[in-house]
Design a protein around this motif. Structure first.
Motif, PDB file in Angstrom:
ATOM      1  N   LEU A   1      32.473  48.447  35.921  1.00 36.70           N
ATOM      2  CA  LEU A   1      32.379  48.747  35.578  1.00 36.70           C
ATOM      3  C   LEU A   1      33.127  49.501  33.474  1.00 36.70           C
ATOM      4  O   LEU A   1      32.826  48.709  32.689  1.00 36.70           O
ATOM      5  CB  LEU A   1      31.882  49.843  35.315  1.00 36.70           C
ATOM      6  CG  LEU A   1      30.531  50.048  36.683  1.00 36.70           C
ATOM      7  CD1 LEU A   1      30.268  51.095  37.538  1.00 36.70           C
ATOM      8  CD2 LEU A   1      29.506  49.642  36.010  1.00 36.70           C
ATOM      9  N   ASP A   2      34.806  49.359  34.409  1.00 33.04           N
ATOM     10  CA  ASP A   2      35.342  49.493  32.925  1.00 33.04           C
ATOM     11  C   ASP A   2      35.692  48.454  32.148  1.00 33.04           C
ATOM     12  O   ASP A   2      36.138  48.793  30.888  1.00 33.04           O
ATOM     13  CB  ASP A   2      36.787  50.222  33.484  1.00 33.04           C
ATOM     14  CG  ASP A   2      36.514  51.829  34.389  1.00 33.04           C
ATOM     15  OD1 ASP A   2      35.561  51.953  33.953  1.00 33.04           O
ATOM     16  OD2 ASP A   2      37.644  52.499  34.137  1.00 33.04           O
ATOM     17  N   GLN A   3      35.987  47.094  32.590  1.00 38.75           N
ATOM     18  CA  GLN A   3      36.534  46.312  32.368  1.00 38.75           C
ATOM     19  C   GLN A   3      34.909  45.628  30.918  1.00 38.75           C
ATOM     20  O   GLN A   3      35.016  45.103  30.224  1.00 38.75           O
ATOM     21  CB  GLN A   3      36.815  45.250  32.663  1.00 38.75           C
ATOM     22  CG  GLN A   3      37.661  44.984  33.112  1.00 38.75           C
ATOM     23  CD  GLN A   3      38.250  44.153  34.677  1.00 38.75           C
ATOM     24  OE1 GLN A   3      36.897  43.138  34.858  1.00 38.75           O
ATOM     25  NE2 GLN A   3      39.294  43.782  34.943  1.00 38.75           N
ATOM     26  N   LEU A   4      33.257  46.145  31.356  1.00 38.03           N
ATOM     27  CA  LEU A   4      32.565  45.349  31.153  1.00 38.03           C
ATOM     28  C   LEU A   4      32.364  46.454  29.977  1.00 38.03           C
ATOM     29  O   LEU A   4      32.198  45.880  28.686  1.00 38.03           O
ATOM     30  CB  LEU A   4      31.298  45.656  32.385  1.00 38.03           C
ATOM     31  CG  LEU A   4      31.361  44.300  32.837  1.00 38.03           C
ATOM     32  CD1 LEU A   4      30.366  44.807  33.812  1.00 38.03           C
ATOM     33  CD2 LEU A   4      31.125  43.554  32.362  1.00 38.03           C
TER      34      LEU A   4
ATOM     35  N   ILE B   1      31.959  36.937  33.667  1.00 40.57           N
ATOM     36  CA  ILE B   1      32.973  36.159  33.927  1.00 40.57           C
ATOM     37  C   ILE B   1      33.813  37.150  33.868  1.00 40.57           C
ATOM     38  O   ILE B   1      34.527  37.656  35.131  1.00 40.57           O
ATOM     39  CB  ILE B   1      33.970  36.003  31.606  1.00 40.57           C
ATOM     40  CG1 ILE B   1      33.422  35.718  31.733  1.00 40.57           C
ATOM     41  CG2 ILE B   1      35.484  36.962  32.177  1.00 40.57           C
ATOM     42  CD1 ILE B   1      33.870  35.618  29.332  1.00 40.57           C
ATOM     43  N   VAL B   2      33.652  38.528  33.778  1.00 38.63           N
ATOM     44  CA  VAL B   2      34.112  40.057  34.402  1.00 38.63           C
ATOM     45  C   VAL B   2      33.798  40.281  36.170  1.00 38.63           C
ATOM     46  O   VAL B   2      34.479  39.992  36.737  1.00 38.63           O
ATOM     47  CB  VAL B   2      33.762  41.443  34.018  1.00 38.63           C
ATOM     48  CG1 VAL B   2      33.950  42.295  34.935  1.00 38.63           C
ATOM     49  CG2 VAL B   2      34.433  41.511  32.393  1.00 38.63           C
ATOM     50  N   VAL B   3      32.613  39.910  36.662  1.00 40.43           N
ATOM     51  CA  VAL B   3      32.396  39.785  37.746  1.00 40.43           C
ATOM     52  C   VAL B   3      32.739  38.551  38.650  1.00 40.43           C
ATOM     53  O   VAL B   3      33.684  39.276  39.588  1.00 40.43           O
ATOM     54  CB  VAL B   3      30.595  40.327  38.163  1.00 40.43           C
ATOM     55  CG1 VAL B   3      30.300  40.110  39.423  1.00 40.43           C
ATOM     56  CG2 VAL B   3      30.571  41.910  37.827  1.00 40.43           C
ATOM     57  N   SER B   4      32.634  37.119  37.943  1.00 42.18           N
ATOM     58  CA  SER B   4      32.926  36.032  38.232  1.00 42.18           C
ATOM     59  C   SER B   4      34.413  36.717  39.233  1.00 42.18           C
ATOM     60  O   SER B   4      35.430  36.267  39.563  1.00 42.18           O
ATOM     61  CB  SER B   4      32.799  34.699  37.627  1.00 42.18           C
ATOM     62  OG  SER B   4      31.532  34.602  37.823  1.00 42.18           O
ATOM     63  N   ASN B   5      34.927  36.803  37.774  1.00 45.75           N
ATOM     64  CA  ASN B   5      37.021  37.019  38.189  1.00 45.75           C
ATOM     65  C   ASN B   5      37.707  38.132  39.253  1.00 45.75           C
ATOM     66  O   ASN B   5      38.097  37.115  39.976  1.00 45.75           O
ATOM     67  CB  ASN B   5      37.405  37.155  36.590  1.00 45.75           C
ATOM     68  CG  ASN B   5      37.495  36.097  35.681  1.00 45.75           C
ATOM     69  OD1 ASN B   5      37.670  34.835  36.312  1.00 45.75           O
ATOM     70  ND2 ASN B   5      37.449  36.034  34.937  1.00 45.75           N
ATOM     71  N   PHE B   6      36.889  39.206  39.067  1.00 39.33           N
ATOM     72  CA  PHE B   6      36.695  40.295  40.091  1.00 39.33           C
ATOM     73  C   PHE B   6      35.794  39.422  41.610  1.00 39.33           C
ATOM     74  O   PHE B   6      36.952  39.205  42.180  1.00 39.33           O
ATOM     75  CB  PHE B   6      35.819  41.491  40.039  1.00 39.33           C
ATOM     76  CG  PHE B   6      36.162  42.034  41.015  1.00 39.33           C
ATOM     77  CD1 PHE B   6      37.015  43.304  41.436  1.00 39.33           C
ATOM     78  CD2 PHE B   6      34.453  42.062  42.030  1.00 39.33           C
ATOM     79  CE1 PHE B   6      37.456  44.140  42.153  1.00 39.33           C
ATOM     80  CE2 PHE B   6      34.798  42.768  43.343  1.00 39.33           C
ATOM     81  CZ  PHE B   6      36.235  44.142  43.095  1.00 39.33           C
ATOM     82  N   LEU B   7      35.353  38.928  41.548  1.00 43.59           N
ATOM     83  CA  LEU B   7      35.167  37.413  43.156  1.00 43.59           C
ATOM     84  C   LEU B   7      36.032  37.191  43.782  1.00 43.59           C
ATOM     85  O   LEU B   7      36.734  37.581  45.291  1.00 43.59           O
ATOM     86  CB  LEU B   7      33.490  37.390  43.005  1.00 43.59           C
ATOM     87  CG  LEU B   7      32.430  38.035  42.820  1.00 43.59           C
ATOM     88  CD1 LEU B   7      31.210  38.148  42.742  1.00 43.59           C
ATOM     89  CD2 LEU B   7      32.218  39.490  43.559  1.00 43.59           C
ATOM     90  N   ILE B   8      36.487  35.856  42.825  1.00 40.01           N
ATOM     91  CA  ILE B   8      37.538  35.116  43.010  1.00 40.01           C
ATOM     92  C   ILE B   8      38.801  35.858  43.051  1.00 40.01           C
ATOM     93  O   ILE B   8      39.391  35.643  44.112  1.00 40.01           O
ATOM     94  CB  ILE B   8      37.751  34.243  41.956  1.00 40.01           C
ATOM     95  CG1 ILE B   8      36.538  33.404  41.976  1.00 40.01           C
ATOM     96  CG2 ILE B   8      38.688  33.453  42.323  1.00 40.01           C
ATOM     97  CD1 ILE B   8      36.468  32.474  40.230  1.00 40.01           C
ATOM     98  N   GLN B   9      39.360  36.897  42.164  1.00 39.73           N
ATOM     99  CA  GLN B   9      40.502  37.501  42.351  1.00 39.73           C
ATOM    100  C   GLN B   9      40.820  38.486  43.746  1.00 39.73           C
ATOM    101  O   GLN B   9      41.176  38.944  44.979  1.00 39.73           O
ATOM    102  CB  GLN B   9      40.884  38.165  41.214  1.00 39.73           C
ATOM    103  CG  GLN B   9      41.033  37.339  40.378  1.00 39.73           C
ATOM    104  CD  GLN B   9      41.088  38.257  38.840  1.00 39.73           C
ATOM    105  OE1 GLN B   9      41.346  39.137  38.869  1.00 39.73           O
ATOM    106  NE2 GLN B   9      41.913  37.444  37.905  1.00 39.73           N
ATOM    107  N   GLN B  10      39.746  38.988  44.218  1.00 39.83           N
ATOM    108  CA  GLN B  10      39.780  40.193  45.888  1.00 39.83           C
ATOM    109  C   GLN B  10      38.893  39.472  46.067  1.00 39.83           C
ATOM    110  O   GLN B  10      38.268  40.558  47.376  1.00 39.83           O
ATOM    111  CB  GLN B  10      38.975  41.731  44.614  1.00 39.83           C
ATOM    112  CG  GLN B  10      38.955  42.768  43.405  1.00 39.83           C
ATOM    113  CD  GLN B  10      40.560  42.762  43.793  1.00 39.83           C
ATOM    114  OE1 GLN B  10      40.902  43.360  45.049  1.00 39.83           O
ATOM    115  NE2 GLN B  10      41.437  42.602  42.947  1.00 39.83           N
ATOM    116  N   GLU B  11      38.533  37.944  45.619  1.00 40.40           N
ATOM    117  CA  GLU B  11      38.156  37.858  47.737  1.00 40.40           C
ATOM    118  C   GLU B  11      38.369  38.630  48.945  1.00 40.40           C
ATOM    119  O   GLU B  11      37.325  38.672  49.596  1.00 40.40           O
ATOM    120  CB  GLU B  11      38.173  35.928  48.508  1.00 40.40           C
ATOM    121  CG  GLU B  11      38.149  35.433  48.778  1.00 40.40           C
ATOM    122  CD  GLU B  11      37.307  34.275  49.534  1.00 40.40           C
ATOM    123  OE1 GLU B  11      36.928  33.212  49.732  1.00 40.40           O
ATOM    124  OE2 GLU B  11      38.425  33.745  47.658  1.00 40.40           O
TER     125      GLU B  11
END
Length: 166
Positions: A56-59, A79-89
């Motif tokens: 939410l902060d990034q958005l 961008i934000v949610v996809s990157n989060f899901l990929i990085q935090q898998e």
């Protein structure tokens, strides 16, 4: 085996689909900021409140750079949610059946095979990241039986295998 780029594109596709479900007005490519947590969860993940606040902060930061309308555009969301899901898998993966079973057994020292639903409610509402009353009620519809017991072997199996994978 699928390549990393195929997997990342699959994640981006799921994020776009979730976004579209919550579009402010059909075709607007905008989602109301208050609907973002639900849209993220509809991607099949359940981030902690800390993880959710990071997203939410990034958005909010990206939104502040454009128009501060209270709406999030599809591009920023993807961008934000996809990157989060990929990085935090790894942090979003579910525990396996045996890990869950060991956790439940810790609250069943007599080895009865069940935990009283009220005991579980108390534990989940007061420790770690507490669940809300609404979340607990929804969980108990699935987890508890008519006698107020949670048969944890069955419930652990359901939790570990409900089909939600990244």
């Amino acid at each position: 085996m699928a390549s990393a780029s195929d997997k990342h594109e699959k994640i981006r596709g799921r994020v776009r689909e979730s976004f579209i479900l919550f579009e402010h007005k059909e075709g607007s490519r905008l989602v109301d900021f208050k609907d973002v947590p639900t849209a993220i969860r509809s991607c099949g993940v359940n981030p902690t409140s800390v993880q959710l606040n990071l997203i939410l902060d990034q958005l909010a930061a990206l939104n502040a750079e454009s128009e501060a309308t209270g709406l999030v555009n599809m591009e920023n969301f993807e961008i934000v949610v996809s990157n989060f899901l990929i990085q935090q898998e790894a942090s979003l993966l579910r525990d396996d059946y045996h890990t869950l079973l060991r956790a439940f057994r810790a609250f069943d020292p007599e080895g009865r095979g069940f935990i009283e639903a009220e005991t579980l409610r108390t534990l989940l509402s007061g420790r770690g990241e507490p669940m809300t009353e609404e979340e607990l009620n929804r969980m108990m519809v699935v987890a508890g039986d008519e006698q107020g017991r949670v048969w944890y072997e069955d419930y652990a199996q359901r939790l570990a295998n409900d089909g939600r994978t990244i």
